[in-house]
Scaffold this motif. Structure first.
Motif, PDB file in Angstrom:
ATOM      1  N   LEU A 134      -7.677 -16.546  -6.344  1.00  0.00           N
ATOM      2  CA  LEU A 134      -7.353 -17.318  -7.538  1.00  0.00           C
ATOM      3  C   LEU A 134      -8.293 -16.956  -8.679  1.00  0.00           C
ATOM      4  O   LEU A 134      -9.511 -16.914  -8.490  1.00  0.00           O
ATOM      5  N   PRO A 135      -7.738 -16.709  -9.868  1.00  0.00           N
ATOM      6  CA  PRO A 135      -8.607 -16.471 -11.019  1.00  0.00           C
ATOM      7  C   PRO A 135      -9.164 -17.796 -11.536  1.00  0.00           C
ATOM      8  O   PRO A 135      -8.465 -18.809 -11.551  1.00  0.00           O
ATOM      9  N   VAL A 136     -10.429 -17.773 -11.926  1.00  0.00           N
ATOM     10  CA  VAL A 136     -11.073 -18.972 -12.483  1.00  0.00           C
ATOM     11  C   VAL A 136     -11.829 -18.592 -13.746  1.00  0.00           C
ATOM     12  O   VAL A 136     -12.311 -17.469 -13.889  1.00  0.00           O
ATOM     13  N   ARG A 137     -11.913 -19.531 -14.671  1.00  0.00           N
ATOM     14  CA  ARG A 137     -12.635 -19.299 -15.933  1.00  0.00           C
ATOM     15  C   ARG A 137     -14.137 -19.464 -15.739  1.00  0.00           C
ATOM     16  O   ARG A 137     -14.927 -18.723 -16.310  1.00  0.00           O
ATOM     17  N   ASP A 138     -14.554 -20.477 -14.993  1.00  0.00           N
ATOM     18  CA  ASP A 138     -15.968 -20.806 -14.833  1.00  0.00           C
ATOM     19  C   ASP A 138     -16.259 -20.932 -13.339  1.00  0.00           C
ATOM     20  O   ASP A 138     -15.918 -21.935 -12.711  1.00  0.00           O
ATOM     21  N   LEU A 139     -16.856 -19.898 -12.773  1.00  0.00           N
ATOM     22  CA  LEU A 139     -17.080 -19.854 -11.328  1.00  0.00           C
ATOM     23  C   LEU A 139     -17.986 -20.992 -10.857  1.00  0.00           C
ATOM     24  O   LEU A 139     -17.710 -21.625  -9.839  1.00  0.00           O
TER      25      LEU A 139
ATOM     26  N   GLU B 232     -12.030 -14.469 -14.059  1.00  0.00           N
ATOM     27  CA  GLU B 232     -10.827 -13.823 -14.589  1.00  0.00           C
ATOM     28  C   GLU B 232     -10.974 -12.318 -14.843  1.00  0.00           C
ATOM     29  O   GLU B 232     -10.103 -11.543 -14.442  1.00  0.00           O
ATOM     30  N   PRO B 233     -12.059 -11.843 -15.485  1.00  0.00           N
ATOM     31  CA  PRO B 233     -12.163 -10.388 -15.712  1.00  0.00           C
ATOM     32  C   PRO B 233     -12.198  -9.587 -14.400  1.00  0.00           C
ATOM     33  O   PRO B 233     -11.615  -8.506 -14.310  1.00  0.00           O
ATOM     34  N   PHE B 234     -12.860 -10.120 -13.379  1.00  0.00           N
ATOM     35  CA  PHE B 234     -12.909  -9.439 -12.076  1.00  0.00           C
ATOM     36  C   PHE B 234     -11.544  -9.493 -11.405  1.00  0.00           C
ATOM     37  O   PHE B 234     -11.074  -8.494 -10.845  1.00  0.00           O
ATOM     38  N   PHE B 235     -10.876 -10.640 -11.436  1.00  0.00           N
ATOM     39  CA  PHE B 235      -9.537 -10.775 -10.870  1.00  0.00           C
ATOM     40  C   PHE B 235      -8.602  -9.746 -11.497  1.00  0.00           C
ATOM     41  O   PHE B 235      -7.787  -9.118 -10.811  1.00  0.00           O
ATOM     42  N   GLN B 236      -8.734  -9.546 -12.802  1.00  0.00           N
ATOM     43  CA  GLN B 236      -7.850  -8.638 -13.528  1.00  0.00           C
ATOM     44  C   GLN B 236      -7.956  -7.204 -13.030  1.00  0.00           C
ATOM     45  O   GLN B 236      -7.023  -6.424 -13.175  1.00  0.00           O
ATOM     46  N   THR B 237      -9.097  -6.836 -12.379  1.00  0.00           N
ATOM     47  CA  THR B 237      -9.243  -5.472 -11.856  1.00  0.00           C
ATOM     48  C   THR B 237      -8.355  -5.219 -10.646  1.00  0.00           C
ATOM     49  O   THR B 237      -8.195  -4.072 -10.234  1.00  0.00           O
ATOM     50  N   PHE B 238      -7.753  -6.257 -10.074  1.00  0.00           N
ATOM     51  CA  PHE B 238      -6.913  -6.113  -8.889  1.00  0.00           C
ATOM     52  C   PHE B 238      -5.420  -6.027  -9.217  1.00  0.00           C
ATOM     53  O   PHE B 238      -4.601  -5.860  -8.324  1.00  0.00           O
ATOM     54  N   THR B 239      -5.057  -6.188 -10.487  1.00  0.00           N
ATOM     55  CA  THR B 239      -3.644  -6.186 -10.850  1.00  0.00           C
ATOM     56  C   THR B 239      -3.453  -5.653 -12.264  1.00  0.00           C
ATOM     57  O   THR B 239      -4.256  -5.958 -13.151  1.00  0.00           O
ATOM     58  N   PRO B 240      -2.369  -4.869 -12.471  1.00  0.00           N
ATOM     59  CA  PRO B 240      -2.059  -4.436 -13.831  1.00  0.00           C
ATOM     60  C   PRO B 240      -1.291  -5.514 -14.619  1.00  0.00           C
ATOM     61  O   PRO B 240      -1.145  -5.403 -15.824  1.00  0.00           O
ATOM     62  N   GLN B 241      -0.852  -6.553 -13.935  1.00  0.00           N
ATOM     63  CA  GLN B 241      -0.088  -7.620 -14.557  1.00  0.00           C
ATOM     64  C   GLN B 241      -1.017  -8.541 -15.352  1.00  0.00           C
ATOM     65  O   GLN B 241      -2.166  -8.753 -14.958  1.00  0.00           O
ATOM     66  N   PRO B 242      -0.517  -9.138 -16.436  1.00  0.00           N
ATOM     67  CA  PRO B 242      -1.340 -10.126 -17.149  1.00  0.00           C
ATOM     68  C   PRO B 242      -1.525 -11.374 -16.287  1.00  0.00           C
ATOM     69  O   PRO B 242      -0.665 -11.699 -15.460  1.00  0.00           O
ATOM     70  N   LEU B 243      -2.645 -12.043 -16.470  1.00  0.00           N
ATOM     71  CA  LEU B 243      -2.905 -13.265 -15.725  1.00  0.00           C
ATOM     72  C   LEU B 243      -2.070 -14.416 -16.270  1.00  0.00           C
ATOM     73  O   LEU B 243      -1.844 -14.518 -17.473  1.00  0.00           O
ATOM     74  N   CYS B 244      -1.678 -15.282 -15.384  1.00  0.00           N
ATOM     75  CA  CYS B 244      -0.955 -16.500 -15.742  1.00  0.00           C
ATOM     76  C   CYS B 244      -1.981 -17.587 -16.066  1.00  0.00           C
ATOM     77  O   CYS B 244      -3.001 -17.698 -15.395  1.00  0.00           O
ATOM     78  N   ASP B 245      -1.723 -18.367 -17.093  1.00  0.00           N
ATOM     79  CA  ASP B 245      -2.552 -19.538 -17.376  1.00  0.00           C
ATOM     80  C   ASP B 245      -1.952 -20.684 -16.570  1.00  0.00           C
ATOM     81  O   ASP B 245      -0.933 -21.255 -16.957  1.00  0.00           O
TER      82      ASP B 245
END
Length: 134
Positions: free
Chosen positions: A11-16, A55-68
């Motif tokens: 899961l992507p998170v803004r504030d770990l 979120e920036p680290f999560f983004q390295t696993f997918t070329p798709q934009p992240l969902c809010d």
């Protein structure tokens, strides 16, 4: 000997730090071996883990934009509970830690479930089904 299949929900998170504090307030622990400034490995059970990824680290696993997840639903993660009391207890902890309850509890007779949204808007359902130990 067969090793049980495991699941790792990412899961992507803004504030770990805030996410770790939120889930720690629900009673979950974190595996330090897989936790650093980009990720925290939340232990749900011996075979279920949630990787909280900034979120920036999560983004390295997918070329798709992240969902809010605060505006769209990407997934609902459902966990079983031993009893209706356990369902209510976990959701109540989530609410006390800053989560929200997007829908009222649902009682289908054979199944009782409640849910919450975490700090990033991810949806979690907690369910107790008849036939499970109470």
């Amino acid at each position: 000997m067969d090793i049980p299949q495991m699941i790792f929900v990412n899961l992507p998170v803004r504030d770990l730090d805030a996410s770790r504090a939120f889930f720690a307030a629900l009673g979950y622990s974190f595996n330090p071996q897989f936790t650093d400034e980009n990720a925290a490995c939340m232990v749900v059970s011996e075979s279920i883990f949630v990787m909280l990824l900034v979120e920036p680290f999560f983004q390295t696993f997918t070329p798709q934009p992240l969902c809010d997840a605060r505006r769209q639903t990407e997934v609902i993660t459902c966990l079983s509970a031993d009893s209706r009391k356990a369902v209510d207890g976990l959701v109540d902890k989530a609410l006390a830690a800053g989560g929200t309850e997007p829908m009222p509890a649902r009682d289908y007779g054979f199944m009782y479930q409640r849910g919450f949204q975490d700090l990033d808007g991810h949806l979690w359902e907690i369910a107790h089904m008849d036939g499970e130990p109470s």
